[in-house]
Design a protein around this motif. Structure first.
Motif, PDB file in Angstrom:
ATOM      1  N   VAL A 190     135.688 -17.229 -24.849  1.00 38.67           N
ATOM      2  CA  VAL A 190     134.439 -17.657 -25.469  1.00 38.67           C
ATOM      3  C   VAL A 190     133.258 -17.040 -24.728  1.00 38.67           C
ATOM      4  O   VAL A 190     133.217 -17.038 -23.485  1.00 38.67           O
ATOM      5  CB  VAL A 190     134.326 -19.193 -25.459  1.00 38.67           C
ATOM      6  N   VAL A 191     132.315 -16.497 -25.470  1.00 38.96           N
ATOM      7  CA  VAL A 191     131.114 -15.903 -24.884  1.00 38.96           C
ATOM      8  C   VAL A 191     129.895 -16.688 -25.349  1.00 38.96           C
ATOM      9  O   VAL A 191     129.978 -17.568 -26.216  1.00 38.96           O
ATOM     10  CB  VAL A 191     130.969 -14.415 -25.277  1.00 38.96           C
ATOM     11  N   ARG A 192     128.753 -16.365 -24.768  1.00 37.81           N
ATOM     12  CA  ARG A 192     127.532 -17.063 -25.138  1.00 37.81           C
ATOM     13  C   ARG A 192     127.229 -16.894 -26.620  1.00 37.81           C
ATOM     14  O   ARG A 192     127.336 -15.791 -27.152  1.00 37.81           O
ATOM     15  CB  ARG A 192     126.343 -16.533 -24.326  1.00 37.81           C
ATOM     16  N   PRO A 193     126.859 -17.963 -27.304  1.00 35.15           N
ATOM     17  CA  PRO A 193     126.505 -17.828 -28.726  1.00 35.15           C
ATOM     18  C   PRO A 193     125.228 -17.019 -28.898  1.00 35.15           C
ATOM     19  O   PRO A 193     124.407 -16.890 -27.976  1.00 35.15           O
ATOM     20  CB  PRO A 193     126.325 -19.271 -29.183  1.00 35.15           C
ATOM     21  N   VAL A 194     125.086 -16.480 -30.079  1.00 36.44           N
ATOM     22  CA  VAL A 194     123.933 -15.654 -30.445  1.00 36.44           C
ATOM     23  C   VAL A 194     123.250 -16.301 -31.640  1.00 36.44           C
ATOM     24  O   VAL A 194     123.911 -16.873 -32.511  1.00 36.44           O
ATOM     25  CB  VAL A 194     124.381 -14.219 -30.780  1.00 36.44           C
ATOM     26  N   ILE A 195     121.927 -16.228 -31.668  1.00 38.50           N
ATOM     27  CA  ILE A 195     121.186 -16.681 -32.841  1.00 38.50           C
ATOM     28  C   ILE A 195     120.479 -15.476 -33.452  1.00 38.50           C
ATOM     29  O   ILE A 195     119.787 -14.733 -32.750  1.00 38.50           O
ATOM     30  CB  ILE A 195     120.187 -17.812 -32.492  1.00 38.50           C
ATOM     31  N   CYS A 196     120.720 -15.248 -34.741  1.00 40.36           N
ATOM     32  CA  CYS A 196     120.097 -14.143 -35.470  1.00 40.36           C
ATOM     33  C   CYS A 196     119.029 -14.706 -36.403  1.00 40.36           C
ATOM     34  O   CYS A 196     119.342 -15.488 -37.307  1.00 40.36           O
ATOM     35  CB  CYS A 196     121.133 -13.386 -36.285  1.00 40.36           C
ATOM     36  N   LYS A 197     117.805 -14.317 -36.166  1.00 40.19           N
ATOM     37  CA  LYS A 197     116.704 -14.746 -37.037  1.00 40.19           C
ATOM     38  C   LYS A 197     116.486 -13.683 -38.105  1.00 40.19           C
ATOM     39  O   LYS A 197     116.208 -12.519 -37.799  1.00 40.19           O
ATOM     40  CB  LYS A 197     115.420 -14.953 -36.231  1.00 40.19           C
ATOM     41  N   VAL A 198     116.618 -14.090 -39.356  1.00 40.54           N
ATOM     42  CA  VAL A 198     116.385 -13.202 -40.490  1.00 40.54           C
ATOM     43  C   VAL A 198     114.961 -13.433 -40.970  1.00 40.54           C
ATOM     44  O   VAL A 198     114.620 -14.533 -41.422  1.00 40.54           O
ATOM     45  CB  VAL A 198     117.390 -13.479 -41.623  1.00 40.54           C
ATOM     46  N   PHE A 199     114.119 -12.423 -40.847  1.00 36.36           N
ATOM     47  CA  PHE A 199     112.731 -12.549 -41.277  1.00 36.36           C
ATOM     48  C   PHE A 199     112.683 -12.491 -42.801  1.00 36.36           C
ATOM     49  O   PHE A 199     113.133 -11.528 -43.411  1.00 36.36           O
ATOM     50  CB  PHE A 199     111.870 -11.441 -40.676  1.00 36.36           C
ATOM     51  N   ARG A 200     112.150 -13.524 -43.402  1.00 37.69           N
ATOM     52  CA  ARG A 200     112.095 -13.581 -44.864  1.00 37.69           C
ATOM     53  C   ARG A 200     110.881 -12.850 -45.423  1.00 37.69           C
ATOM     54  O   ARG A 200     110.967 -12.135 -46.409  1.00 37.69           O
ATOM     55  CB  ARG A 200     112.083 -15.036 -45.316  1.00 37.69           C
TER      56      ARG A 200
END
Length: 474
Positions: free
Chosen positions: A168-178
């Motif tokens: 398990v690795v650090r989670p990632v958050i992907c922000k999708v610009f609308r």
């Protein structure tokens, strides 16, 4: 957009679905959406196709450009009802961020640095890494994804993964610009600059997606801008708004946390001044800034008639600020409040969302500004916590607790200012005129927001306006 410059109309089911989304600026109106470009991302799951449409509302007076990621499946997505847009003819269309296939494809695209996908009319996207990763820190396989709830202007996907060895690795958050803008999105550029400067007060950036498209207003003119931003996700880190609100409701002292937050923001300001452009606050710059505050107030009076009686006192506050000493201008957060700070166990405060106010033009969010605006924004946020508690239980606080909401807010504000001054090495004495003006400007904005969205909350910003002009002769 076709090769001969024509836009492509989108089907009615997309028009009706987009009309209900929080990120769509034309809420309440059904748009007439057209696409000016698209591209596909490879899907690893059979029976799934992934595409992104760049769209605008042809029925609107302005050509605001939006990003619409979509997945199409031959079979329904289990548990995907919230993301379902339409189902017809044996095909199921989903909002991309709500489909794990899109999240996996998007992160893979970013991590595969310098990858590019073309589309019609020259529209294209490419993935970029923003920092050098330590081997094993990035997920080789995404095992789960979920959409972060509560966002208004963007959509963020939290991705959990494992490395090539299954660890398990650090989670990632992907922000999708609308809502898209040409040029660098400050959320990407500012946070990346802070990370390169070694700041421990921001999440570590991972990478981004850069898009290229034809200007919908000026066909033939090509534009580029950020489409998505991936960064370290910090699970189990409550934001400062929730922590402060719980503390205020319990009548517990929060001034030490507020002081530490002031220190963190001062450190971020110092790093930004060192690594990004600065400029002098000339008389012309000052006059233009104060004039914009005046214009915002006069515009707000149209939406909030209760502000009309404060005109002379508000002008006196702004005039006093115009005559005061102004520090140099530099890059700032631009939309700072308690919801933009996370309390990370063992690490302290971490600031997020450097995009600035999304509804403001990008040009207004990417230049040097007055750092005291960030300070004023946080002061307003502490006062908003106090006002929220007082609104829910007027005049009350838990038995045995020594401070009410107003005293709690005052202690937090002072603790925050003390921490900011100590870390920055600059006394805020003599800056009261500027802070008052920036707080007043923010309170006026809040009054408009509450009038349009939560009228019963209007007394909170109106109380701030009264307090801030109380010492000024009308």
């Amino acid at each position: 957009m076709t090769d001969d410059g024509r836009v492509i109309a989108l089907p009615d089911h997309l028009n009706h679905w987009v009309a209900t989304q929080r990120w769509f600026a034309g809420r309440g109106e059904v748009p007439r959406l057209v696409s000016i470009g698209r591209w596909a991302l490879p899907a690893t799951e059979p029976g799934v196709s992934i595409r992104t449409e760049l769209i605008f509302d042809a029925a609107a007076p302005t050509r605001t450009l939006y990003q619409l990621p979509l997945t199409e499946r031959r079979a329904p997505l289990p548990g995907g009802d919230a993301a379902l847009i339409s189902d017809s003819g044996g095909s199921y269309l989903y909002d991309g961020p709500g489909d794990p296939a899109y999240g996996r494809a998007l992160l893979t695209f970013i991590l595969n640095e310098d990858s590019t996908v073309p589309g019609p009319a020259g529209a294209r996207a490419r993935g970029e890494l923003l920092v050098d990763a330590v081997p094993g820190e990035r997920p080789a396989v995404v095992v789960s994804s979920r959409v972060l709830s509560g966002e208004q202007s963007n959509t963020s996907i939290i991705l959990d993964g494992v490395d090539a060895a299954g660890r398990v690795v650090r989670p990632v958050i992907c922000k999708v610009f609308r809502m898209l803008h040409a040029g660098e999105n400050p959320d990407v550029s500012v946070q990346s600059a802070l990370a390169r400067a070694g700041s421990r007060f921001v999440p570590e950036p991972v990478g981004c997606v850069v898009g290229e498209w034809v200007d919908p207003e000026l066909p033939g003119v090509r534009l580029t801008g950020h489409l998505a931003f991936a960064q370290e996700f910090l699970p189990g880190a409550p934001d400062a708004w929730r922590a402060a609100l719980a503390s205020a409701r319990a009548g517990e002292d929060f001034s030490e946390q507020a002081r530490a937050l002031g220190e963190a923001i001062a450190a971020v300001h110092a790093d930004l001044a060192a690594v990004m452009p600065t400029r002098e606050a000339t008389p012309a710059v000052i006059a233009a800034e104060v004039e914009r505050m005046r214009e915002r107030f006069h515009g707000a009076v149209r939406d909030v008639p209760a502000l009309a009686g404060y005109g002379s006192a508000v002008e006196a506050v702004f005039l006093r600020a115009e005559m005061a000493y102004w520090p140099g201008l530099q890059r700032i957060h631009g939309d700072l409040h308690l919801g933009q700070a996370l309390e990370v166990p063992g690490r302290g405060w971490v600031l997020v969302d450097f995009e600035g106010e999304p509804l403001r033009p990008l040009a207004d969010r990417t230049g040097p500004d007055v750092p005291l605006k960030d300070v004023a924004g946080m002061l307003r946020s502490f006062s908003y916590v106090a006002g929220t508690v007082e609104r829910s239980a007027p005049g009350n606080h838990p038995p045995g607790r020594h401070q009410g909401a107003a005293a709690w807010g005052a202690a937090c504000r002072q603790g925050f200012l003390d921490g900011y001054a100590e870390r920055s090495g600059q006394s805020l004495a003599g800056q009261e005129a500027l802070l008052d003006a920036f707080e007043l400007d923010k309170a006026v904005y809040e009054a408009v927001y509450e009038t349009l969205n939560r009228p019963s909350w209007l007394p909170i910003p109106l109380a701030a306006v009264r307090s801030l002009v109380a010492a000024v002769s009308v």
